[in-house]
Design a protein around this motif. Structure first.
Motif, PDB file in Angstrom:
ATOM      1  N   ASP A 111       0.825  -1.223   0.000  1.00  0.00           N
ATOM      2  CA  ASP A 111       0.000   0.000   0.000  1.00  0.00           C
ATOM      3  C   ASP A 111       0.850   1.261   0.000  1.00  0.00           C
ATOM      4  OD1 ASP A 111      -2.147  -1.631   0.001  1.00  0.00           O
ATOM      5  OD2 ASP A 111      -2.815  -1.195   2.064  1.00  0.00           O
ATOM      6  N   THR A 112       1.977   1.205   0.669  1.00  0.00           N
ATOM      7  CA  THR A 112       2.851   2.386   0.719  1.00  0.00           C
ATOM      8  C   THR A 112       3.397   2.708  -0.674  1.00  0.00           C
ATOM      9  OG1 THR A 112       3.445   1.706   2.955  1.00  0.00           O
ATOM     10  CG2 THR A 112       4.804   3.425   1.956  1.00  0.00           C
ATOM     11  N   ILE A 113       3.699   1.674  -1.439  1.00  0.00           N
ATOM     12  CA  ILE A 113       4.164   1.878  -2.818  1.00  0.00           C
ATOM     13  C   ILE A 113       3.053   2.554  -3.634  1.00  0.00           C
ATOM     14  CG2 ILE A 113       4.795   0.727  -4.987  1.00  0.00           C
ATOM     15  CD1 ILE A 113       6.066  -1.504  -3.194  1.00  0.00           C
ATOM     16  N   GLU A 114       1.834   1.994  -3.534  1.00  0.00           N
ATOM     17  CA  GLU A 114       0.698   2.556  -4.283  1.00  0.00           C
ATOM     18  C   GLU A 114       0.486   4.025  -3.910  1.00  0.00           C
ATOM     19  OE1 GLU A 114      -1.014   1.112  -6.786  1.00  0.00           O
ATOM     20  OE2 GLU A 114       0.511  -0.461  -6.512  1.00  0.00           O
ATOM     21  N   ASN A 115       0.539   4.308  -2.597  1.00  0.00           N
ATOM     22  CA  ASN A 115       0.341   5.680  -2.134  1.00  0.00           C
ATOM     23  C   ASN A 115       1.426   6.609  -2.649  1.00  0.00           C
ATOM     24  OD1 ASN A 115      -1.891   4.813  -0.773  1.00  0.00           O
ATOM     25  ND2 ASN A 115      -0.883   4.688   1.240  1.00  0.00           N
ATOM     26  N   LYS A 116       2.668   6.122  -2.620  1.00  0.00           N
ATOM     27  CA  LYS A 116       3.798   6.952  -3.085  1.00  0.00           C
ATOM     28  C   LYS A 116       3.623   7.269  -4.572  1.00  0.00           C
ATOM     29  CE  LYS A 116       7.000   8.146  -1.144  1.00  0.00           C
ATOM     30  NZ  LYS A 116       7.035   9.454  -0.449  1.00  0.00           N
ATOM     31  N   LEU A 117       3.270   6.248  -5.382  1.00  0.00           N
ATOM     32  CA  LEU A 117       3.084   6.481  -6.822  1.00  0.00           C
ATOM     33  C   LEU A 117       1.947   7.475  -7.056  1.00  0.00           C
ATOM     34  CD1 LEU A 117       3.550   2.801  -8.092  1.00  0.00           C
ATOM     35  CD2 LEU A 117       5.020   4.747  -8.669  1.00  0.00           C
ATOM     36  N   GLY A 118       0.846   7.307  -6.292  1.00  0.00           N
ATOM     37  CA  GLY A 118      -0.299   8.209  -6.430  1.00  0.00           C
ATOM     38  C   GLY A 118       0.064   9.645  -6.058  1.00  0.00           C
ATOM     39  N   GLU A 119       0.764   9.754  -4.971  1.00  0.00           N
ATOM     40  CA  GLU A 119       1.199  11.064  -4.460  1.00  0.00           C
ATOM     41  C   GLU A 119       2.083  11.789  -5.489  1.00  0.00           C
ATOM     42  OE1 GLU A 119       4.460  11.528  -1.127  1.00  0.00           O
ATOM     43  OE2 GLU A 119       2.745  10.418  -0.338  1.00  0.00           O
ATOM     44  N   LEU A 120       3.025  11.043  -6.073  1.00  0.00           N
ATOM     45  CA  LEU A 120       3.943  11.641  -7.048  1.00  0.00           C
ATOM     46  C   LEU A 120       3.181  12.079  -8.299  1.00  0.00           C
ATOM     47  CD1 LEU A 120       6.915   9.138  -6.627  1.00  0.00           C
ATOM     48  CD2 LEU A 120       7.028  11.599  -6.166  1.00  0.00           C
ATOM     49  N   ARG A 121       2.255  11.217  -8.749  1.00  0.00           N
ATOM     50  CA  ARG A 121       1.484  11.567  -9.965  1.00  0.00           C
ATOM     51  C   ARG A 121       0.614  12.785  -9.715  1.00  0.00           C
ATOM     52  NH1 ARG A 121       0.848   5.405 -10.720  1.00  0.00           N
ATOM     53  NH2 ARG A 121       2.650   4.988 -12.042  1.00  0.00           N
ATOM     54  N   MET A 122       0.023  12.855  -8.500  1.00  0.00           N
ATOM     55  CA  MET A 122      -0.795  14.020  -8.129  1.00  0.00           C
ATOM     56  C   MET A 122       0.016  15.303  -8.188  1.00  0.00           C
ATOM     57  SD  MET A 122      -3.976  13.573  -7.272  1.00  0.00           S
ATOM     58  CE  MET A 122      -4.462  14.700  -5.960  1.00  0.00           C
ATOM     59  N   ALA A 123       1.312  15.165  -7.852  1.00  0.00           N
ATOM     60  CA  ALA A 123       2.188  16.344  -7.837  1.00  0.00           C
ATOM     61  C   ALA A 123       2.747  16.640  -9.236  1.00  0.00           C
ATOM     62  CB  ALA A 123       3.323  16.119  -6.838  1.00  0.00           C
ATOM     63  N   GLY A 124       2.228  15.925 -10.245  1.00  0.00           N
ATOM     64  CA  GLY A 124       2.656  16.185 -11.626  1.00  0.00           C
ATOM     65  C   GLY A 124       3.944  15.483 -12.023  1.00  0.00           C
ATOM     66  N   LYS A 125       4.397  14.524 -11.204  1.00  0.00           N
ATOM     67  CA  LYS A 125       5.637  13.793 -11.528  1.00  0.00           C
ATOM     68  C   LYS A 125       5.327  12.574 -12.392  1.00  0.00           C
ATOM     69  CE  LYS A 125       8.281  16.271  -8.784  1.00  0.00           C
ATOM     70  NZ  LYS A 125       9.008  17.343  -9.455  1.00  0.00           N
ATOM     71  N   GLN A 126       6.382  12.049 -13.023  1.00  0.00           N
ATOM     72  CA  GLN A 126       6.253  10.852 -13.861  1.00  0.00           C
ATOM     73  C   GLN A 126       7.131   9.749 -13.309  1.00  0.00           C
ATOM     74  OE1 GLN A 126       4.308  11.110 -16.672  1.00  0.00           O
ATOM     75  NE2 GLN A 126       4.799  12.974 -17.786  1.00  0.00           N
ATOM     76  N   PRO A 127       6.647   9.036 -12.283  1.00  0.00           N
ATOM     77  CA  PRO A 127       7.493   8.000 -11.677  1.00  0.00           C
ATOM     78  C   PRO A 127       7.568   6.736 -12.528  1.00  0.00           C
ATOM     79  CG  PRO A 127       5.353   8.064 -10.588  1.00  0.00           C
ATOM     80  CD  PRO A 127       5.346   9.182 -11.602  1.00  0.00           C
ATOM     81  N   TYR A 128       8.736   6.085 -12.505  1.00  0.00           N
ATOM     82  CA  TYR A 128       8.907   4.769 -13.122  1.00  0.00           C
ATOM     83  C   TYR A 128       9.013   3.779 -11.984  1.00  0.00           C
ATOM     84  CZ  TYR A 128      10.698   1.041 -16.130  1.00  0.00           C
ATOM     85  OH  TYR A 128      10.870  -0.147 -16.811  1.00  0.00           O
ATOM     86  N   PHE A 129       8.209   2.735 -12.029  1.00  0.00           N
ATOM     87  CA  PHE A 129       8.210   1.749 -10.949  1.00  0.00           C
ATOM     88  C   PHE A 129       9.022   0.512 -11.343  1.00  0.00           C
ATOM     89  CE2 PHE A 129       6.105  -2.004  -8.955  1.00  0.00           C
ATOM     90  CZ  PHE A 129       6.608  -1.783  -7.677  1.00  0.00           C
TER      91      PHE A 129
END
Ligand SMILES: *Cc1c(COP(=O)(O)O)cnc(C)c1O
Length: 309
Positions: A111-129
């Motif tokens: 869940d922490t991974i999912e939250n981190k990815l969501g948080e980054l995308r919300m902030a306009g970032k483009q994370p690669y997992f």
């Protein structure tokens, strides 16, 4: 980038060779360095500005991903289970590379991974997992390429390896080697020595990775029977290290003394010792044997440091 294959010596009348993945020239090398090269090729070709991955404080994968991010000045977010977050040379290097490490109970990692990815995308970032250990088809592809190097070496040197041994963990190193063999139609035995997982689950994860890779990367018809018989997952040697049990550490010290090659107590030491036991138990003689050194050199120093206390 091809890694060296060297002749080590003779064990029980078998000729023993070693492929030095630990000498891949980035961040102490190892199989995670080979996998990371392919992940970061995709990252460099895409529109990504940060990386999210997970692993323990002793993870070779996390060290290398953090280093790859650091050289690109990208943020690296690592989710780490607190049950396995002791201070190690790898965790110290992750800090040195400026990785942003979130430590949570293992049950909360997903869940922490999912939250981190969501948080980054919300902030306009483009994370690669990247999955832990570099799992997935890209990780498998890295070891199909490694297998190819082994085949080329055999052709050039006029030698045939009857057996390939290595440490198997999350399973894509194993899957890649088996896929390489199946795609080439070669006869030999590829033996993964499990460092933690047990049968049948450990082997099933390898089989799943093999099928997933072949589905995407081959139009040859490779039968389920041939996949099954090519996948040898040995779980007899997951222990051998700890209080009052020096079997793995004796092997580590013997390999360092005799061949000048460092092994570690979590992965390569167990696999090397497991290989020796397997060769003895199966009474294998007169064969050419290749051991793939999958890296983990910082863990060798953790082992040494642990010895002096
Ligand atoms: C991760 C690792 C392995 C296991 O590789 P998998 O592809 O996860 O099975 C083996 N040796 C070392 C040194 C590792 O870091």
């Amino acid at each position: 980038m091809k890694t060296v294959i060297q002749k080590l010596g003779v064990f029980q009348e078998n000729n023993l060779w070693m492929k030095r993945e630990d000498l891949i020239p980035f961040s102490f090398g190892g199989n995670k360095a080979r996998k990371a090269q392919l992940f970061f090729k995709e990252i460099d070709n895409g529109n990504y500005d940060c990386v999210v991955t997970y692993g323990s404080g002793s993870s070779n994968h996390c060290r290398i991903v953090a280093n790859e991010c650091c050289r690109r000045k990208m943020n690296c977010y690592i989710i780490s289970p607190e049950e396995a977050s002791k201070l190690t040379f790898n965790s110290q290097m992750m800090e040195l590379f400026g990785a942003k490490i979130t430590t949570v109970p293992v049950a909360e990692v997903h869940d922490t991974i999912e939250n981190k990815l969501g948080e980054l995308r919300m902030a306009g970032k483009q994370p690669y997992f990247i999955e832990g250990g570099g799992h997935g088809n890209i990780g498998t592809e890295a070891y199909v390429q490694c297998y190819q190097e082994v085949s080329e070496y055999e052709e050039i040197e006029g030698i045939h390896f009857d057996y390939i041994f290595f440490a198997t963990g999350t399973g894509t190193t194993h899957a890649g080697l088996v896929c390489g063999q199946l795609l080439n139609g070669d006869e030999r035995k590829i033996v993964g020595i499990s460092i933690a997982r047990r049968n049948p689950r450990g082997r099933k994860v390898v089989l799943d990775s093999i099928r997933a890779y072949l589905r995407n990367n081959s139009n040859m018809s490779i039968t389920e029977d041939s996949i099954q018989s090519a996948t040898v997952f040995i779980d007899d040697y997951t222990d051998g290290y700890g209080k009052d049990d020096n079997r793995v550490t004796d092997a580590i010290e013997a390999v360092l003394r005799n061949y000048g090659v460092p092994l570690d107590a979590t992965y390569t030491g167990k696999a090397f010792w497991g290989m020796e036991q397997y060769l003895i138990k199966e009474n294998i003689k007169g064969k050419n044997i290749l051991f793939i050194h999958t890296g983990g050199t910082p863990l060798f120093f953790d082992y040494l440091k642990g010895k002096e206390i």
